[in-house]
Design an enzyme around this catalytic site. Structure first.
Site, PDB file in Angstrom:
ATOM      1  N   LEU B  34      -6.794  11.235  17.640  1.00 54.50           N
ATOM      2  CA  LEU B  34      -6.058   9.973  17.672  1.00 54.50           C
ATOM      3  C   LEU B  34      -5.682   9.495  16.277  1.00 54.50           C
ATOM      4  CD1 LEU B  34      -8.084   7.979  20.364  1.00 54.50           C
ATOM      5  CD2 LEU B  34      -5.786   8.900  20.615  1.00 54.50           C
ATOM      6  N   LYS B  36      -6.986   9.519  11.675  1.00 55.68           N
ATOM      7  CA  LYS B  36      -7.971   9.879  10.656  1.00 55.68           C
ATOM      8  C   LYS B  36      -8.010   8.770   9.623  1.00 55.68           C
ATOM      9  CE  LYS B  36      -8.919  14.052   7.835  1.00 55.68           C
ATOM     10  NZ  LYS B  36     -10.166  13.693   7.364  1.00 55.68           N
ATOM     11  N   GLY B  37      -9.188   8.299   9.305  1.00 55.35           N
ATOM     12  CA  GLY B  37      -9.301   7.222   8.332  1.00 55.35           C
ATOM     13  C   GLY B  37     -10.081   7.664   7.112  1.00 55.35           C
ATOM     14  N   ALA B  38     -10.422   6.703   6.253  1.00 53.14           N
ATOM     15  CA  ALA B  38     -11.137   7.019   5.020  1.00 53.14           C
ATOM     16  C   ALA B  38     -12.544   7.518   5.334  1.00 53.14           C
ATOM     17  CB  ALA B  38     -11.210   5.788   4.136  1.00 53.14           C
ATOM     18  N   GLY B  40     -13.841   8.480   8.798  1.00 55.80           N
ATOM     19  CA  GLY B  40     -14.012   9.498   9.821  1.00 55.80           C
ATOM     20  C   GLY B  40     -12.746   9.774  10.601  1.00 55.80           C
ATOM     21  N   ASP B 147     -10.009  -5.305   5.943  1.00 47.36           N
ATOM     22  CA  ASP B 147      -8.934  -4.322   5.853  1.00 47.36           C
ATOM     23  C   ASP B 147      -7.869  -4.553   6.922  1.00 47.36           C
ATOM     24  OD1 ASP B 147      -7.628  -2.229   4.724  1.00 47.36           O
ATOM     25  OD2 ASP B 147      -8.925  -0.658   5.506  1.00 47.36           O
TER      26      ASP B 147
END
Lengths: 245, 310
Positions: B34, B36-38, B40, B147
């Site tokens: 779905l 991808k972040g900083a 996970g 954020d």
């Protein structure tokens, strides 16, 4: 409750040392004395991420118990503050792990505890990270190849002080550049809670040819002991003042 | 923010991978990625015939911190501020590496930019109010979102409701913001600290709407406030709200409800204006109606008089 003070050296460089003792060795020595060494390696924009010369960056941080990161100049600001914060958490977690081992046995660490309890432990780690006092000696490589990157370095240091001064705990920074004019390192800014004043100092930096990373780290390490002496004197008078409240 | 190159941060799960929790033994079948972040990667997964979102990472401590936030948000009474947390566990991969993961409800929605493009600018005021409402709740329970950005917002349908999806930056009031994105961060623009307080979120909120109309974003200058004011003025769709937006940039609001009241005022005023216009139209169209009414009354009176005579 009196919270402890975390001590860090932040080394910002773009390559290999070429003079004096092994920087990784000095970093290990610093770590033994409770000082964490973090290293940020700055790449040229056309450089790929696995450059041989930057392996030293990782080695220094590993033996200094800190965090290393190799980045392109444009994301330096975010990286500097992330590395510093992460190293703080890592250090505190190290303390907590040590305590856990004493209580629960030698093969216990945060990872071996079920998620529920881990959450509670991390809350304590976070609390400590937020409220601990922090002292950082920033060590900036000003050898010739760094010349173009110095404005970015300056910006990222000001940014770091914005981040850290938003915490509850107190902060103190001092900045040194290396190589110095006749010595290994040169003082740019003495211990200070803010870094706003560096704007005037930074443009005047001259770049030299050699990179004595090891000796520079050793000098940086000594800054803490000088500081502690002064502080213990100051603390005594501060204690007296607090009675007035 | 560009993807950070933290060491061994890469985890790539193929659709069809089965994940079994180390502690609680729940099983999840990975269906696809779905986002991808900083910290996970989030996957769509299936468990017991139900779809859910699974976030997995090798950064155990950061994940634990996120889970703590999600749990605290779950305890806030009333509306649901974060995604609903279903499970927290570890996964030992076939090659022996341990990853932390948590499973949350899967929110299916549209991106804010796509929704506004398809459904029109009327929704700007609505979303602004919905977000201010949620922020107010969050702030009152002692948290600051941190954020807040376009990527962290989705629009759910029936009923249309804007929701935030990633709570990784959510920080207790009074502390230093945990995670931020430069474009949305007032510290980056030189317009304030990174202390978690309501005004931090309100600044980011304005930047969300600026990013919506400046998809390429823009560079900072030395006179940030002036620049941001100009950018607000240049967007026609933001015209009605330009005053509260500017006040939020300047850090003039201490709470979200102050800003919400200002926005509400504007929404009411514009409604009244359009209602007045409609009333004017109605008067013209009413004339035949009055004539008709008059006619009917005359006939009725006639019948009444007749009934008196007989």
């Amino acid at each position: 409750m009196k919270k402890g003070t975390l001590k860090q050296i932040l080394l910002i460089t773009d390559g290999c040392s070429n003079k004096g003792e092994d920087p990784a060795g000095v970093a290990a020595l610093a770590y033994e004395q409770g000082i964490t060494v973090n290293v940020i390696g700055i790449l040229e924009n056309n450089q790929s991420e696995d450059v041989g010369g930057l392996k030293e960056v990782e080695d220094i941080a590993l033996s200094g118990g800190g965090v290393s990161q190799i980045v392109y100049p444009e994301i330096l600001s975010q990286t500097v503050q992330m590395v510093t914060r992460q190293a703080m958490t890592q250090t505190i977690q190290g303390f907590v792990n040590k305590e856990l081992k004493q209580i629960l046995g030698s093969n216990q660490s945060i990872e071996n505890i079920d998620p529920e309890k881990r959450g509670e432990i991390m809350e304590v780690v976070e609390d400590l990270g937020e409220s601990s006092d922090l002292e950082v000696v920033v060590l900036v490589d000003t050898s010739a190849s760094m010349h173009d990157k110095l404005p970015t370095v300056k910006e990222s240091l000001i940014d770091l002080s914005i981040s850290l001064n938003s915490r509850i705990g107190k902060n103190r920074f001092c900045i040194f550049s290396f190589p110095g004019k006749r010595k290994d390192i040169q003082k740019i800014l003495d211990w200070s809670p803010q870094l706003n004043s560096i704007s005037e100092v930074f443009p005047k930096l001259t770049s030299g040819g050699i990179t004595p990373t090891g000796p520079a780290l050793r000098e940086a390490m000594y800054q803490f002991s000088k500081k502690s002496l002064l502080r213990s004197l100051r603390n005594e008078s501060a204690d007296v003042e607090e009675f007035g409240y | 923010m560009r993807a950070q190159t933290w060491k061994n941060s890469g985890i790539d799960l193929k659709p069809g991978t089965k994940i079994t929790g180390k502690w609680y033994k729940n099983q999840y079948l990975i269906r696809g990625k779905l986002g991808k972040g900083a910290i996970g990667t989030v996957y769509l997964c299936e468990s017991g015939g139900k779809l859910a979102a699974l976030k997995i990472s090798d950064k155990g401590t950061s994940m634990t911190v996120e889970v703590n936030v999600l749990k605290s948000l779950g305890q806030v009474q009333g509306t649901r501020l974060g995604p609903y947390l279903l499970d927290v566990d570890d996964w030992v991969s076939p090659n022996g590496t341990t990853y932390s993961f948590y499973v949350m409800e899967y929110l299916k929605g549209e991106s804010l930019s796509l929704f506004v493009k398809n459904n029109g600018n009327v929704w700007i005021g609505v979303f602004l109010l919905q977000l201010l409402e949620d922020l107010e709740q969050l702030h009152q329970s002692g948290w600051v979102f941190g954020d807040l950005k376009l990527d962290n917002l989705i629009v759910l349908s029936s009923p249309t409701r804007i929701r935030w999806v990633d709570v990784g930056g959510t920080t207790q009031t009074g502390r230093a913001i945990k995670e931020y994105t430069e474009f949305y961060d007032r510290g980056y623009w030189g317009l304030g600290t990174r202390k978690a307080e309501p005004s931090y979120d309100l600044f980011s909120l304005v930047m969300v709407f600026l990013h919506l109309y400046y998809p390429q974003r823009f560079e900072r200058t030395t006179q940030s406030e002036k620049l941001l004011f100009k950018k607000i003025d240049q967007v026609k769709q933001l015209q009605p709200y330009r005053n509260p937006l500017k006040k939020a940039i300047a850090g003039k609001y201490r709470t979200s409800s102050e800003m919400k009241n200002d926005v509400l005022q504007i929404v009411y005023q514009s409604q009244n204006k359009s209602r007045l216009k409609k009333k004017g139209n109605q008067k013209i169209s009413n004339i035949p109606f009055y004539i008709e009414m008059g006619g009917i009354s005359i006939v009725a009176i006639g019948f009444y008089i007749l009934s008196l005579i007989f």
